[in-house]
Write a protein that holds these residues in place. Structure first.
Motif: not given
Length: 860
Positions: A582, A586, A614, A618, A639, A653
């Protein structure tokens, strides 16, 4: 000497057709029958035994001249005959009323049935019991010489001949009497040698097929077989005959020895004619067929026991050889220089293969010990040895017969060469000195050519008194057992050489298997990746997107896969951190504003298959939010995740603070990835809702793809590394403004992509070259401010270019698809590494490390 005598040579005897003489010995009669049991040939003495003239018998059914019961017995016995070399014997068979009993032998020859019969003795022998006791006596002997001696004694007791010798052949066909049992007063032949010509080649072949041969009286008149030839002119083949007559040359040979009757029993070991029981009598003698059959059985039992003893000796030699081989392996493994010490090799090998000297030729280097042989002589020997079959040991007791130019003044006459590599070959050569010895022959082995009773031909020796010959120019022979030991040692030495020069054979095979497995796995993964990329290319196209937007979107998805792959390879393809996934995803899109994404949950590890899936999901959630959702303004994304009672990972989410959203009228490829990936790839669950406050998604990854974090501290340390590698440190929109960049990349497509990325980041000029030579030339002809080097360039690496850049203080970094670890890592430990595939964002982060590490900025 006449011209006839000048044409005589030692092959006369070898050419004599002793199996087609057309006569039999007179102590029995012979019939040949067609397949329908009609008499086609008969010996001319038939009337003497059956009272029927041979002329009257021809063309008649066999049943017309012997009893039907006898024919029935013969027919039954014929059913067990298998092949042309099988002889069936019947003892005490009645052939005619009041005609007495006969011992009968039956075999097949050239499609004909051959029946031979001789009168049976009044009382049958009881030989079976004696054979058992004789075999037991053989088994009780301790030495091989005692075994030979006992075999001769037992054969004489069984046959009653005046002299029984055990006669052993050497590799040339010459023979030696190695054991003897004889009545007193007739002298001894023990230790005498006989030349190969005494038993011609075709006779030795017959000894292999027909295991015993009787000559009852050398003065007997042979009995013809009528007719002598068939309508096609073919004589009868008597190879397996019991009564076959004797060659006139052999009769003369026996008479010269004073022998009136003889019996030969073959000794066959491992399919080869090892020797004979040679039985001589000085008056006519005819043991019964049953007694002779028992003698044949004794010969077979003797051969079987001899074969077992020789195998035991061979096994003992092999154990000794294995011990030597093990010693070689263990010793040389610890000290490779021992192979250069011939004296050490002599000490190691001497216990199994005695030698007077040794020469070692390895990798063009030579060492000699204990033999008066020069280096030039060994060099000449190895040249000749290389003409032999590869991988074969070679032995001779007379070097000069093989190498006419050999200087025998060295005193060396024998050698055993052990090849220990392929061409050009290395050798270990064992030498033996000349042994001058006296060989006792049974008469002069050189048969004189003269006019004999059978015309001008090679006549048998007239004298068989012991005749001594001084043998020079020969060494002690290397025995077959010693040569087998040499073969075992050859294998061991080859293994030693291989261990010193490269990995052992087993390791090489294992490495090859691993390589094949790696190639197969790599091929599988590359195909999967290509298929995945192909799918991304096809499904990212949209009529609503411009070309630039399409490229940006596709590049983002590929970069997402690349980041996921980097994260997995960081942990050697083991389960990887969900939180790091993640944060990397991001950070790639939000940069320093990544704080607008709130992450809440205890970290877990995802299996590789779930991790890549995954990552894509994402990536689409983040890019959609950046384009249309809360991250497009000043909103926030939260999240959170936890695990349910079954261990499934439940992910939430939630977007807020962004513009109002509504469900898209047409689902694009990104929406498909979000909705279907977990369900299709992982058998998980996905629920996406478009609420007024922002997009909400509830995702579930099954427990089988989720692992607990075993070491949070270690994972945190790895996360710090990942953060430092993935977080962008932006230097402005044009970090390479005005610079000339050297791009070293051997793949054109990747180089073109790199050029576009670097120019997009402000580079004034990008010099792209595929190899080290062109890179060094570019550095000499251009002013370069920075370098980006692919590590592996086919058959070379870019390290020479890196060395030059480093010496000129020009900042550079490496690009590679092999992970963070590169060769010569200690030298370039501080040099940034860019993972392939790369795009603008990852290159920009990479440039941050390169330029800041050099103290430069975008104003440079």
């Amino acid at each position: 000497m006449t011209d006839d005598l000048q044409r005589i040579d030692l092959t006369n005897c070898d050419r004599e057709p002793i199996h087609q003489l057309g006569n039999i010995q007179p102590f029995g009669f012979l019939l040949t029958l067609s397949s329908d049991w009609l008499i086609s040939r008969a010996s001319t003495n038939l009337e003497q035994f059956l009272g029927v003239a041979w002329e009257q018998a021809l063309g008649q059914p066999l049943m017309e001249i012997i009893l039907p019961e006898a024919v029935h017995t013969l027919r039954n016995r014929m059913t067990v005959i298998r092949g042309p070399d099988t002889v069936e014997r019947i003892f005490g068979l009645v052939l005619r009323e009041n005609g007495g009993n006969f011992d009968v032998a039956v075999h097949l020859s050239g499609g004909q049935i051959v029946i031979e019969a001789e009168p049976a003795p009044a009382t049958q022998d009881n030989g079976a019991i004696s054979i058992r006791s004789m075999t037991a006596r053989l088994d009780q002997t301790e030495t091989l010489q005692a075994f030979f001696r006992e075999g001769a004694r037992q054969a004489r007791a069984l046959t009653g001949f005046d002299r029984v010798m055990i006669y052993r052949f050497d590799e040339t066909g010459a023979g030696e009497v190695v054991a003897e049992a004889a009545r007193s007063g007739i002298g001894s032949f023990l230790g005498l040698h006989y030349p190969a010509s005494d038993i011609p080649v075709q006779a030795r072949r017959l000894y292999l097929r027909n295991l015993f041969r009787i000559i009852s009286d050398v003065d007997a008149t042979p009995v013809p077989i009528a007719p002598q030839v068939t309508e096609h002119g073919e004589p009868v083949d008597l190879s397996m005959s019991v009564l076959r007559s004797v060659s006139p040359i052999h009769i003369e040979y026996l008479k010269n020895m004073g022998v009136a009757a003889s019996l030969s029993i073959s000794i066959v070991v491992e399919g080869s004619l090892w020797g004979l029981f040679a039985c001589h009598h000085y008056s006519p003698r005819l043991p019964s067929l049953e007694r002779r059959t028992n003698a044949e059985l004794l010969g077979q039992m003797f051969a079987s026991r001899l074969e077992s003893r020789e195998r035991r000796l061979a096994l003992e030699y092999e154990r000794k050889a294995k011990k030597i081989g093990d010693l070689l392996l263990t010793s040389v493994a610890g000290n490779a220089s021992l192979l250069d010490d011939p004296a050490w090799l002599i000490d190691i090998l001497a216990d199994a293969i005695p030698a007077d000297g040794i020469g070692v030729w390895i990798n063009g280097s030579m060492a000699i010990s204990g033999a008066a042989v020069s280096q030039d002589q060994i060099s000449a020997l190895t040249t000749l040895l290389n003409q032999n079959a590869a991988g074969r040991i070679f032995a001779t007791d007379n070097i000069r017969s093989w190498y006419p130019g050999w200087d025998e003044s060295t005193g060396i006459c024998g050698l055993l060469a052990i090849p220990i590599s392929r061409s050009p070959r290395d050798y270990i050569i064992l030498f033996r000195q000349e042994i001058i010895r006296s060989v006792r022959w049974a008469g002069d082995p050189k048969k004189p050519a003269e006019y004999g009773p059978n015309g001008p031909r090679l006549t048998p020796r007239k004298s068989f008194e012991s005749w001594s010959e001084m043998v020079r120019g020969r060494s002690l022979q290397f025995t077959p057992a010693e040569q087998r030991v040499a073969e075992t040692i050859r294998v061991a030495l080859i293994e030693v050489i291989l261990r010193l020069s490269e990995e052992a054979n087993a390791e090489r095979r294992l490495a090859s298997e691993r390589q094949e497995l790696l190639i197969a796995e790599l091929n599988h993964r590359v195909r999967n990746i290509l298929s995945l990329i192909g799918g991304l290319v096809r499904h990212s196209k949209s009529a609503e997107l411009s070309v630039d937007a399409y490229i940006d979107q596709l590049q983002g998805r590929v970069q997402s896969l690349g980041r996921a792959h980097d994260q997995l390879t960081l942990d050697q393809w083991a389960p990887a951190s969900f939180r790091q996934l993640l944060e990397a995803e991001t950070a790639a899109y939000l940069g320093r504003t990544s704080g607008r994404l709130e992450i809440d949950g205890t970290d877990v590890l995802l299996e590789p298959k779930a991790f890549t899936t995954t990552s894509l999901v994402f990536h689409e959630l983040v890019t959609n939010s950046v384009k249309y959702g809360s991250l497009s303004t000043n909103g926030v994304v939260t999240i959170g995740w936890d695990r349910d009672d079954q261990g499934n990972l439940k992910i939430r989410w939630r977007e807020s603070g962004g513009p109002p959203v509504s469900a898209p009228k047409r689902g694009g490829f990104g929406s498909t990835i979000i909705r279907r990936s977990f369900v299709y790839d992982l058998n998980g669950e996905t629920d996406v809702r478009f609420s007024p406050s922002g997009v909400e998604a509830d995702l579930l990854i099954p427990a089988q793809f989720v692992k607990s974090v075993a070491d949070p501290v270690a994972l945190s340390q790895r996360r710090d590394v990942a953060d430092s590698n993935s977080t962008l440190h932006r230097l402005g929109q044009q970090p390479l403004s005005g610079m000339t960049v050297l791009l070293v990349e051997d793949n054109l497509i990747i180089a073109m992509n790199g050029e576009d990325v670097l120019r997009g980041l402000g580079a004034l000029d990008v010099i792209a070259v595929p190899n080290v030579a062109q890179a060094l030339e570019a550095l000499d002809t251009h002013t370069v401010q920075m370098g980006m080097l692919d590590v592996n360039l086919g058959l070379e690496t870019s390290f020479p270019v890196a060395d030059l850049l480093k010496s000129r203080n020009i900042p550079f970094g490496f690009a590679t698809g092999y992970g963070d670890s590169i060769p010569q890592g200690e030298i370039y430990a501080d040099i940034p590494v860019l993972q392939k595939p790369y795009g603008s964002e990852s290159v920009e982060a990479f440039l941050s490390s390169v330029l800041q590490g050099s103290g430069r900025s975008n104003e440079t």
